[in-house]
Design a protein around this motif. Sequence first.
Motif, PDB file in Angstrom:
ATOM      1  N   PRO A 330       4.674 -17.291  -5.580  1.00  0.00           N
ATOM      2  CA  PRO A 330       3.541 -18.532  -5.688  1.00  0.00           C
ATOM      3  C   PRO A 330       2.120 -17.968  -6.138  1.00  0.00           C
ATOM      4  O   PRO A 330       1.939 -16.824  -5.757  1.00  0.00           O
ATOM      5  N   ALA A 331       1.399 -18.982  -6.585  1.00  0.00           N
ATOM      6  CA  ALA A 331       0.152 -18.782  -6.716  1.00  0.00           C
ATOM      7  C   ALA A 331      -0.558 -18.088  -5.399  1.00  0.00           C
ATOM      8  O   ALA A 331      -0.283 -18.603  -4.408  1.00  0.00           O
ATOM      9  N   GLY A 332      -1.678 -17.249  -5.773  1.00  0.00           N
ATOM     10  CA  GLY A 332      -2.439 -16.975  -4.447  1.00  0.00           C
ATOM     11  C   GLY A 332      -2.244 -15.566  -3.903  1.00  0.00           C
ATOM     12  O   GLY A 332      -2.568 -15.419  -2.550  1.00  0.00           O
ATOM     13  N   LEU A 333      -1.149 -14.977  -4.370  1.00  0.00           N
ATOM     14  CA  LEU A 333      -1.086 -13.337  -3.880  1.00  0.00           C
ATOM     15  C   LEU A 333      -1.704 -12.319  -4.642  1.00  0.00           C
ATOM     16  O   LEU A 333      -2.006 -12.654  -5.991  1.00  0.00           O
ATOM     17  N   THR A 334      -2.054 -11.456  -4.218  1.00  0.00           N
ATOM     18  CA  THR A 334      -2.852 -10.128  -4.530  1.00  0.00           C
ATOM     19  C   THR A 334      -2.160  -9.075  -4.146  1.00  0.00           C
ATOM     20  O   THR A 334      -1.519  -8.804  -2.869  1.00  0.00           O
ATOM     21  N   LEU A 335      -2.330  -7.877  -5.063  1.00  0.00           N
ATOM     22  CA  LEU A 335      -1.878  -6.731  -4.686  1.00  0.00           C
ATOM     23  C   LEU A 335      -2.818  -5.943  -3.656  1.00  0.00           C
ATOM     24  O   LEU A 335      -4.153  -6.392  -3.814  1.00  0.00           O
ATOM     25  N   LEU A 336      -2.700  -5.021  -2.822  1.00  0.00           N
ATOM     26  CA  LEU A 336      -3.313  -4.275  -1.862  1.00  0.00           C
ATOM     27  C   LEU A 336      -4.032  -3.099  -2.714  1.00  0.00           C
ATOM     28  O   LEU A 336      -3.257  -2.451  -3.288  1.00  0.00           O
ATOM     29  N   GLY A 337      -5.382  -3.136  -2.611  1.00  0.00           N
ATOM     30  CA  GLY A 337      -5.978  -2.100  -3.370  1.00  0.00           C
ATOM     31  C   GLY A 337      -5.647  -0.729  -3.062  1.00  0.00           C
ATOM     32  O   GLY A 337      -5.535   0.311  -3.822  1.00  0.00           O
ATOM     33  N   ALA A 338      -5.593  -0.639  -1.894  1.00  0.00           N
ATOM     34  CA  ALA A 338      -4.850   0.930  -1.087  1.00  0.00           C
ATOM     35  C   ALA A 338      -3.680   1.168  -1.635  1.00  0.00           C
ATOM     36  O   ALA A 338      -3.168   2.396  -1.547  1.00  0.00           O
ATOM     37  N   GLU A 339      -2.567   0.245  -1.775  1.00  0.00           N
ATOM     38  CA  GLU A 339      -1.334   0.704  -2.044  1.00  0.00           C
ATOM     39  C   GLU A 339      -0.827   0.087  -3.616  1.00  0.00           C
ATOM     40  O   GLU A 339       0.015   0.788  -4.031  1.00  0.00           O
ATOM     41  N   GLY A 340      -1.312  -0.946  -4.032  1.00  0.00           N
ATOM     42  CA  GLY A 340      -1.089  -1.261  -5.361  1.00  0.00           C
ATOM     43  C   GLY A 340       0.482  -1.735  -5.313  1.00  0.00           C
ATOM     44  O   GLY A 340       1.084  -2.283  -4.394  1.00  0.00           O
ATOM     45  N   ALA A 341       1.280  -1.445  -6.480  1.00  0.00           N
ATOM     46  CA  ALA A 341       2.662  -1.879  -6.350  1.00  0.00           C
ATOM     47  C   ALA A 341       3.511  -0.575  -6.281  1.00  0.00           C
ATOM     48  O   ALA A 341       3.565   0.469  -6.955  1.00  0.00           O
ATOM     49  N   GLY A 342       4.347  -0.543  -5.246  1.00  0.00           N
ATOM     50  CA  GLY A 342       4.914   0.553  -4.796  1.00  0.00           C
ATOM     51  C   GLY A 342       6.418   0.542  -5.429  1.00  0.00           C
ATOM     52  O   GLY A 342       7.443  -0.148  -5.473  1.00  0.00           O
ATOM     53  N   GLU A 343       6.735   1.940  -5.273  1.00  0.00           N
ATOM     54  CA  GLU A 343       8.044   2.394  -5.895  1.00  0.00           C
ATOM     55  C   GLU A 343       9.153   1.503  -4.966  1.00  0.00           C
ATOM     56  O   GLU A 343      10.225   0.871  -5.714  1.00  0.00           O
ATOM     57  N   VAL A 344       9.093   1.466  -3.563  1.00  0.00           N
ATOM     58  CA  VAL A 344      10.070   1.038  -2.787  1.00  0.00           C
ATOM     59  C   VAL A 344       9.664  -0.209  -1.937  1.00  0.00           C
ATOM     60  O   VAL A 344      10.503  -1.079  -1.474  1.00  0.00           O
ATOM     61  N   GLN A 345       8.143  -0.499  -1.998  1.00  0.00           N
ATOM     62  CA  GLN A 345       7.785  -1.672  -1.430  1.00  0.00           C
ATOM     63  C   GLN A 345       6.303  -2.091  -1.834  1.00  0.00           C
ATOM     64  O   GLN A 345       5.510  -0.970  -2.071  1.00  0.00           O
ATOM     65  N   THR A 346       6.125  -3.502  -1.857  1.00  0.00           N
ATOM     66  CA  THR A 346       4.847  -3.790  -2.196  1.00  0.00           C
ATOM     67  C   THR A 346       4.301  -4.830  -1.415  1.00  0.00           C
ATOM     68  O   THR A 346       4.872  -5.957  -1.224  1.00  0.00           O
ATOM     69  N   PRO A 347       3.454  -4.372  -0.497  1.00  0.00           N
ATOM     70  CA  PRO A 347       2.702  -5.386   0.360  1.00  0.00           C
ATOM     71  C   PRO A 347       1.716  -6.319  -0.449  1.00  0.00           C
ATOM     72  O   PRO A 347       1.093  -5.997  -1.375  1.00  0.00           O
ATOM     73  N   LEU A 348       1.813  -7.460  -0.164  1.00  0.00           N
ATOM     74  CA  LEU A 348       0.706  -8.712  -0.719  1.00  0.00           C
ATOM     75  C   LEU A 348      -0.045  -9.564   0.011  1.00  0.00           C
ATOM     76  O   LEU A 348       0.574  -9.738   1.143  1.00  0.00           O
ATOM     77  N   ALA A 349      -1.063  -9.665  -0.390  1.00  0.00           N
ATOM     78  CA  ALA A 349      -1.838 -10.317   0.560  1.00  0.00           C
ATOM     79  C   ALA A 349      -2.313 -11.812   0.153  1.00  0.00           C
ATOM     80  O   ALA A 349      -1.989 -11.885  -1.224  1.00  0.00           O
ATOM     81  N   GLY A 350      -3.160 -12.553   0.611  1.00  0.00           N
ATOM     82  CA  GLY A 350      -3.542 -13.776   0.158  1.00  0.00           C
ATOM     83  C   GLY A 350      -3.203 -15.219   0.884  1.00  0.00           C
ATOM     84  O   GLY A 350      -2.378 -14.885   1.648  1.00  0.00           O
ATOM     85  N   ASP A 351      -3.711 -16.103   0.430  1.00  0.00           N
ATOM     86  CA  ASP A 351      -3.305 -17.279   0.990  1.00  0.00           C
ATOM     87  C   ASP A 351      -1.908 -17.754   1.226  1.00  0.00           C
ATOM     88  O   ASP A 351      -1.416 -18.309   2.228  1.00  0.00           O
ATOM     89  N   ALA A 352      -1.000 -17.565   0.124  1.00  0.00           N
ATOM     90  CA  ALA A 352       0.221 -17.787  -0.010  1.00  0.00           C
ATOM     91  C   ALA A 352       1.144 -16.795   0.911  1.00  0.00           C
ATOM     92  O   ALA A 352       2.379 -17.182   1.066  1.00  0.00           O
ATOM     93  N   ALA A 353       0.511 -15.784   1.282  1.00  0.00           N
ATOM     94  CA  ALA A 353       1.579 -14.706   2.054  1.00  0.00           C
ATOM     95  C   ALA A 353       2.069 -15.526   3.098  1.00  0.00           C
ATOM     96  O   ALA A 353       3.249 -15.142   3.707  1.00  0.00           O
ATOM     97  N   ASP A 354       1.187 -16.138   3.883  1.00  0.00           N
ATOM     98  CA  ASP A 354       1.627 -16.721   5.373  1.00  0.00           C
ATOM     99  C   ASP A 354       2.659 -17.819   5.111  1.00  0.00           C
ATOM    100  O   ASP A 354       3.604 -17.678   6.187  1.00  0.00           O
ATOM    101  N   ALA A 355       2.928 -18.167   4.102  1.00  0.00           N
ATOM    102  CA  ALA A 355       4.178 -19.171   4.037  1.00  0.00           C
ATOM    103  C   ALA A 355       5.267 -18.648   3.464  1.00  0.00           C
ATOM    104  O   ALA A 355       6.330 -19.153   3.532  1.00  0.00           O
ATOM    105  N   LEU A 356       5.233 -17.249   3.229  1.00  0.00           N
ATOM    106  CA  LEU A 356       6.521 -16.631   2.696  1.00  0.00           C
ATOM    107  C   LEU A 356       7.050 -16.244   4.046  1.00  0.00           C
ATOM    108  O   LEU A 356       6.914 -15.806   5.027  1.00  0.00           O
TER     109      LEU A 356
END
Length: 402
Positions: A330-356
């Motif tokens: 969904p729209a409204g997700l961003t990568l975390l600057g400290a982690e980016g896109a990870g090999e095995v996991q990718t944390p995402l932030a943003g308003d849409a994250a709480d609805a996931l």
Amino acid sequence: MAIDRAELRDRLDRATAHLDPPYAVVDLSAFDANADALAGRAGGKPLRVASKSVRVRELLTRALKRPGWHGVMAFTLPEALWLARGGVADDVLVAYPTAHRGALADLAGDPTAAEAVTLMVDDAAQLDLIDRVCPPQRRPALRICLDLDASWRPLRGRVHVGVRRSPVHSARAAGALAAAVAGRPGFRLVGLMSYEAQIAGLGDAPPGQALTGSAIRVAQRGSYRELLARRSAAVAAVREHADLEFVNGGGTGSVAATSADPAVTEVTAGSGLYGPTLFDAYRAWRPTPAAFFACAVVRRPAPGLATVLGGGWIASGPAAASRLPRPWLPAGLTLLGAEGAGEVQTPLAGDAADALRVGDRVWFRHAKAGEVCEHVNEVHLVEGDAVVATAATYRGEGRAFL
């Protein structure tokens, strides 16, 4: 075109509800629309599809069936032989010089392939290597294309704008190399190529960088004017030694501008079929996003965060944020600057994250086009809200060319 991202997410979720992430999809309506839009921008000149930007034989064939498309630009000689013999195209231009001795011997031993595949050279040393592998008296004449460097070198060469490719930059150098090819047995000079990466592959409207965008546009205008004159002179110099079948130029980001060059007879495009994120930074034309990959939410580490399994499908090029995949739906997700896109996991932030919820899909777009296919064995082809077919990627067919 405007995209209703909520509707797109719902449609893709419904189409792939039976699949377990990670997986990749191509929306066929967007793919076809992009193919037709690119053909329209080419002004009647044929488009050669760049295989590295697709890497799915079924989709290469689909593009070539659309009006205005003809021929493939491959990225390696083994790939070119495979595509030609597999019936994808009978006109395959290898975009880069090759030192693959086995493939050269294979090409030299197959007259049908030798008529279908064109090799790229920018140095007589490459001709020497070919002759050592397969002497001219033991092979059919091999088709040759010259690579003219399209970078811009203002201030008497003290500034270099563009990528580092061919050493053949001037019309005089192109003519000299053409004479060398024409004067050697076992070769047939049929084409000239020049790739203006600083125009075709560089977005002129990077988000949030207005001054940088202005500087890029100034440089692109200067580069284009210089290349028009130099490419025309180079073509004339080469034609003194050979009857060229084609003069190739450009890429997705410069289709309209390159096709307007009278010296060019065909234009290359490929990335625009999938519409990766790098092309969001172009003003003249932006493809409709057609290729996506899905990852599953597997945990919720804190409020405002959702973590997907995998996701670290990084694009080639400079190590910069522009090469990271972008969470899109969904729209409204961003990568975390400290982690980016990870090999095995990718944390995402943003308003849409709480609805996931755990098990939900997050849809990503890759920064580049065909590289997404190096991570999956197949792509699911979507029409409307259904998967209508599944097509093997190069990887899925057991082919890793680079």
